[in-house]
Enzyme design. Structure first.
Site, PDB file in Angstrom:
ATOM      1  N   ALA A  75       0.869  -1.171   0.000  1.00 38.88           N
ATOM      2  CA  ALA A  75       0.000   0.000   0.000  1.00 38.88           C
ATOM      3  C   ALA A  75       0.907   1.223   0.000  1.00 38.88           C
ATOM      4  CB  ALA A  75      -0.884  -0.016   1.225  1.00 38.88           C
ATOM      5  N   THR A  76       0.491   2.246  -0.725  1.00 37.76           N
ATOM      6  CA  THR A  76       1.436   3.353  -0.923  1.00 37.76           C
ATOM      7  C   THR A  76       1.115   4.624  -0.149  1.00 37.76           C
ATOM      8  OG1 THR A  76       0.400   3.643  -3.054  1.00 37.76           O
ATOM      9  CG2 THR A  76       2.441   2.430  -3.019  1.00 37.76           C
ATOM     10  N   THR A  77       0.874   5.735  -0.838  1.00 37.68           N
ATOM     11  CA  THR A  77       0.995   7.024  -0.143  1.00 37.68           C
ATOM     12  C   THR A  77      -0.208   7.463   0.687  1.00 37.68           C
ATOM     13  OG1 THR A  77       2.340   7.624  -2.018  1.00 37.68           O
ATOM     14  CG2 THR A  77       1.757   9.396  -0.514  1.00 37.68           C
ATOM     15  N   ASP A  90      -4.124   7.547  -1.408  1.00 36.09           N
ATOM     16  CA  ASP A  90      -4.367   7.175  -2.801  1.00 36.09           C
ATOM     17  C   ASP A  90      -4.979   5.783  -2.821  1.00 36.09           C
ATOM     18  OD1 ASP A  90      -2.098   5.634  -2.179  1.00 36.09           O
ATOM     19  OD2 ASP A  90      -1.602   5.471  -4.296  1.00 36.09           O
ATOM     20  N   ALA A  95       4.409   4.024  -7.845  1.00 32.87           N
ATOM     21  CA  ALA A  95       3.560   3.159  -7.028  1.00 32.87           C
ATOM     22  C   ALA A  95       2.353   3.887  -6.441  1.00 32.87           C
ATOM     23  CB  ALA A  95       4.378   2.540  -5.895  1.00 32.87           C
TER      24      ALA A  95
END
Lengths: 251, 282
Positions: free
Chosen positions: B54-56, B71, B229
């Site tokens: 999982a990113t930002t 996001d 990503a």
């Protein structure tokens, strides 16, 4: 060593049941009733922190009368049971029926296995999508479960309170009217007619329209305001406080 | 359900013991296999490719509350594993958390934390303080250290409204369970460097809730701009970042239509200035 006297199982069970009933009858009562937006719980309770009514899970609440340490133990176990089940499966998989069964088994086992039965009577209420799917289970000290509808009273003088509640109860009534019926019923405990104030009442609702957790306590200024509203609602109905013989508002 | 309930159907003795008000402690005593990250893993080699990343995430305080935005993208290496993922979790009435890192473990952790807070509140009759919640989460992260060292690193970001101070607060964590209070704004995840740079220029003390949401969307756009990503607003599929707001009125997920409108503003603005709004030099 002398042999103990023979006592028949019927006698043992009867003695235990009498003991439990006496214990429960010493305490003040509580009532549970359906209103148009959910389920209302009202208990005669002087304490603001030692609750007789509590939340078990999203849609499920708990009300009890009798010995505090015993029903508190059941409540805590119920919270653990519900949270564990909801965590393992899904939040929607925790139901009132499941909890009622667990409580019934537990109380039943205590009643038969131990010398001293628990002096408690509890209610597990679950608010559904509509009032038809609301569920109210009454579980007594010996583990019997009754699926109740509309309203119920338990504790000290449950019969008197039930009679008083029947006078005022209106199916599908708004919250103020339901609260008035509940307070009217509790005021008739022990045949006396008392004036119950906000400070001696514990009130909570399972509110159908609420998101997430549907349990909400009504206390402080809000309760005072609501009680005033309830009294006004009660006076407007055919069975006002001045004329308790005036007949029920419905049927 | 399982061994703890075998036989009679009555509540097991462990359930009736007074014991702890912590659900995690109870579970580790009664049924530890249900806790995330308690299983032994084979040594050597990283298993990080087994669950998407999982990113930002960005968070920002504003007068009267705090905002949390994330996001929607999850990636497995160079593959987009999920384009409409929800990384934000309402943990109780006055707090929310978001996760970055190993998604599978992070989601489980958030779910467990949610139950932990509610369990405490129901048993004790009052909720934990925000400090208490932040410390509790730190302990839970620490218990994931074994997995973190094998590549399943999860880093959460906790935001909440502190009723005793009447303000929104932000807490960040490291994989060891270190707890750090962040002031004004913070971001985590792969695109966090770019998002933080963006927030640094856009943050002001007097932002309204809507403006704070807009600034968060700008920051996420900047992160998506430079980090592969992180997913930007997907105007064709109508997938936009998610925004949670926590104020004295409690937790609220910002309505999809409201976010869409703000996101459209950001996207339209970028057609004229692809690098986004400028900050004055002096």
């Amino acid at each position: 060593m002398s042999m103990p006297f023979y006592v028949s199982p019927e006698q043992i069970m009867k003695d235990k049941a009498d003991y439990a009933r006496k214990g429960i009858a010493r305490g003040r009562s509580a009532v549970v009733l359906q209103y148009d937006g959910g389920i209302l719980f009202v208990a005669d309770n002087m304490s603001r922190t030692l609750h007789k009514i509590s939340e078990l899970y999203d849609r499920v609440a708990f009300a009890a009368v009798g010995r505090y340490n015993e029903f508190e133990n059941l409540r805590l176990a119920g919270v653990r049971f519900a949270d564990m089940h909801g965590y393992t499966y899904d939040r929607s998989d925790v139901t009132g029926q499941m909890l009622a069964n667990a409580y019934a088994q537990t109380l039943g086992a205590v009643f038969t296995d131990s010398n001293k039965p628990w002096e408690v009577e509890i209610v597990v209420g679950e608010v559904g999508e509509t009032s038809d799917t609301d569920q109210i289970y009454r579980i007594t000290f010996d583990g019997s479960v009754v699926d109740e509808h509309d309203f119920l009273a338990m504790g000290g003088s449950a019969e008197r309170v039930t009679t008083a509640l029947r006078e005022r109860y209106v199916k599908g009534a708004p919250l103020a009217e339901a609260l008035d019926a509940a307070v009217h019923a509790l005021a008739h405990e022990n045949g006396e007619q008392r004036e119950l104030e906000a400070a001696s009442l514990e009130v909570a609702v399972l509110e159908r329209s609420r998101p997430h957790r549907k349990f909400r306590r009504i206390q402080g200024d809000r309760l005072v305001r609501m009680l005033e509203g309830a009294r006004a609602a009660g006076k407007g109905s055919p069975a006002g406080p001045r004329s308790p013989e005036g007949g029920a508002g419905a049927d | 359900m399982s061994e703890a309930f075998g036989g009679s159907g009555r509540l097991p003795a462990a359930f009736m013991s007074p014991g702890t008000s912590s659900f995690v402690d109870f579970l580790s005593a009664v049924s530890p296999d249900r806790l995330p990250g308690r299983s032994d893993l084979p040594q050597g080699g990283s298993g990080a490719h087994l669950t998407p990343e999982a990113t930002t995430i960005v968070a920002m305080t504003f007068p009267g509350g705090v905002i949390l935005a994330g996001d929607r993208r999850a990636t497995s290496g160079n593959v987009i594993a999920n384009r409409d993922m929800d990384k934000l979790f309402r943990t109780d009435e006055f707090s929310a958390m978001a996760i970055a890192g190993a998604a599978g473990i992070g989601i489980e952790l958030a779910k467990l934390f949610q139950v932990e807070l509610e369990h405490y509140e129901k048993r004790e009759g009052r909720p934990l303080s925000l400090e208490g919640k932040a410390n509790r989460l730190a302990t839970m992260i620490r218990s994931n250290l074994g997995l973190a060292m094998q590549g399943f690193v999860v880093v959460p970001l906790l935001v909440g409204y502190d009723e005793s101070r009447s303000e929104g607060r932000i807490f960040s964590y490291d994989p060891v369970g270190g707890r750090y209070e962040e002031h004004r704004y913070h971001s985590i995840g792969s695109g966090s460097v770019y998002a933080r740079g963006s927030l640094k220029k856009l943050y002001r003390e007097d932002l309204t809730e809507t403006d704070a949401a807009l600034a968060a969307l700008q920051a996420l756009y900047d992160a998506a701009d430079d980090d592969s990503a992180t997913g930007g607003p997907d105007v064709y599929r109508k997938i936009y970042p998610l925004i949670d707001v926590v104020t004295d009125e409690g937790h609220r997920r910002m309505a999809a239509a409201e976010v869409e409108e703000l996101a459209e503003t950001v996207v339209t603005g970028r057609t004229e200035r692809p690098d986004g709004p400028t900050a004055p030099v002096r």
